[in-house]
Every structure is written in C-alpha cells, then in structure tokens.
Write a protein that holds these residues in place. Sequence first.
Motif, PDB file in Angstrom:
ATOM      1  N   GLU A   1      -3.417  11.457  10.428  1.00 52.26           N
ATOM      2  CA  GLU A   1      -3.609  10.393   9.373  1.00 52.26           C
ATOM      3  C   GLU A   1      -5.225  10.034   9.172  1.00 52.26           C
ATOM      4  O   GLU A   1      -5.823  10.065   9.893  1.00 52.26           O
TER       5      GLU A   1
ATOM      6  N   ALA B   1      -2.479   8.178  -3.536  1.00 50.54           N
ATOM      7  CA  ALA B   1      -2.563   6.729  -2.460  1.00 50.54           C
ATOM      8  C   ALA B   1      -3.303   5.662  -2.892  1.00 50.54           C
ATOM      9  O   ALA B   1      -4.186   5.815  -3.860  1.00 50.54           O
ATOM     10  N   THR B   2      -2.827   4.601  -2.501  1.00 47.57           N
ATOM     11  CA  THR B   2      -3.771   3.314  -2.644  1.00 47.57           C
ATOM     12  C   THR B   2      -4.894   3.441  -1.683  1.00 47.57           C
ATOM     13  O   THR B   2      -4.835   3.981  -0.761  1.00 47.57           O
TER      14      THR B   2
ATOM     15  N   GLN C   1       0.984  -1.139  -0.035  1.00 48.10           N
ATOM     16  CA  GLN C   1       0.015   0.005  -0.026  1.00 48.10           C
ATOM     17  C   GLN C   1       0.880   1.196   0.052  1.00 48.10           C
ATOM     18  O   GLN C   1       1.685   1.368   0.684  1.00 48.10           O
ATOM     19  N   ALA C   2       0.454   2.044  -0.821  1.00 50.98           N
ATOM     20  CA  ALA C   2       1.282   3.368  -0.943  1.00 50.98           C
ATOM     21  C   ALA C   2       0.418   4.324  -0.181  1.00 50.98           C
ATOM     22  O   ALA C   2      -0.470   4.842  -0.893  1.00 50.98           O
ATOM     23  N   GLY C   3       1.027   5.063   0.564  1.00 48.08           N
ATOM     24  CA  GLY C   3       0.400   6.216   1.415  1.00 48.08           C
ATOM     25  C   GLY C   3       0.912   7.489   0.960  1.00 48.08           C
ATOM     26  O   GLY C   3       1.586   7.573  -0.142  1.00 48.08           O
TER      27      GLY C   3
ATOM     28  N   ASN D   1      -7.113   2.279   1.288  1.00 46.67           N
ATOM     29  CA  ASN D   1      -6.782   2.146   2.863  1.00 46.67           C
ATOM     30  C   ASN D   1      -5.170   2.225   3.237  1.00 46.67           C
ATOM     31  O   ASN D   1      -4.697   1.806   4.309  1.00 46.67           O
ATOM     32  N   ALA D   2      -4.631   3.145   2.458  1.00 48.42           N
ATOM     33  CA  ALA D   2      -3.298   3.447   2.850  1.00 48.42           C
ATOM     34  C   ALA D   2      -3.283   4.730   3.530  1.00 48.42           C
ATOM     35  O   ALA D   2      -4.112   5.654   3.300  1.00 48.42           O
TER      36      ALA D   2
ATOM     37  N   LYS E   1      -7.621   7.625   6.198  1.00 49.80           N
ATOM     38  CA  LYS E   1      -7.290   6.490   5.172  1.00 49.80           C
ATOM     39  C   LYS E   1      -8.824   6.494   4.400  1.00 49.80           C
ATOM     40  O   LYS E   1      -9.635   6.515   4.858  1.00 49.80           O
TER      41      LYS E   1
END
Length: 110
Positions: free
Chosen positions: A84, A47-48, A28-30, A50-51, A86
């Motif tokens: 953060e 972002a992907t 996963q990319a945040g 859920n990242a 998601k």
Amino acid sequence: MTFIKAIAVSAGLGVLCGVALVPQVLAQAGATVKIAGFKFSPDTVNATANAAIKWTNDDGAPHQVVIASKNLKTPVMNKGQSAELKIDAAGSYDYVCGIHPSMKGKVVVK
C-alpha cells in the motif's frame, strides 16, 4: 440556552425537517488495484488524500509500483503479495512498475 441544548434543539429540528444539521465526517476512500497479465487493473483509480491505495500482485513475475513525482515506491511484490501507498495531496499521479516500466497506471487524488 446553553451550547449543548442549542445543538440538541438544532439536531432535533433537523430531524423533524428531514435535514441533517449535525456535521458529517467524510470517510477516506482508498483504492484497490490488481496486477495480472503485466497490467494494472484498473489502470486509473480515484482516492482521497491519505487513503490507502493497495496493489496486489496476481502475476507469476515480481512487480513494484513507483510514483516518481511523489518519490514513492512499494517493496517488490511477488505473486500473492500486496503493498500500500498513501498520497497526501490532491492531484493526478502517473506510476509505473519499477521492474517493467512499460506497465503504467494513474492515481487521481481528490
């Protein structure tokens, strides 16, 4: 031939041929966003699903990220604090600062 042997043989052939036959797990990319000068930087991030997307407040003023279309918001962040969020679905999401709505940004989730 058993299933385990078949995987080992396939993986071995792939190595010999220079091709990876074993499935790869996608990470996963945040994204990271800085808040400074009453601006989000960068103002658009990718972002992907859920990242974690992380905002860090480098301003002297408090800020809060609000993504109205997803009903998401961070706590208010004072200088030096981070928060953060998601997002679970692909799409393009505009956001604003909940305290200073002229501050705008975008998250693109793939």
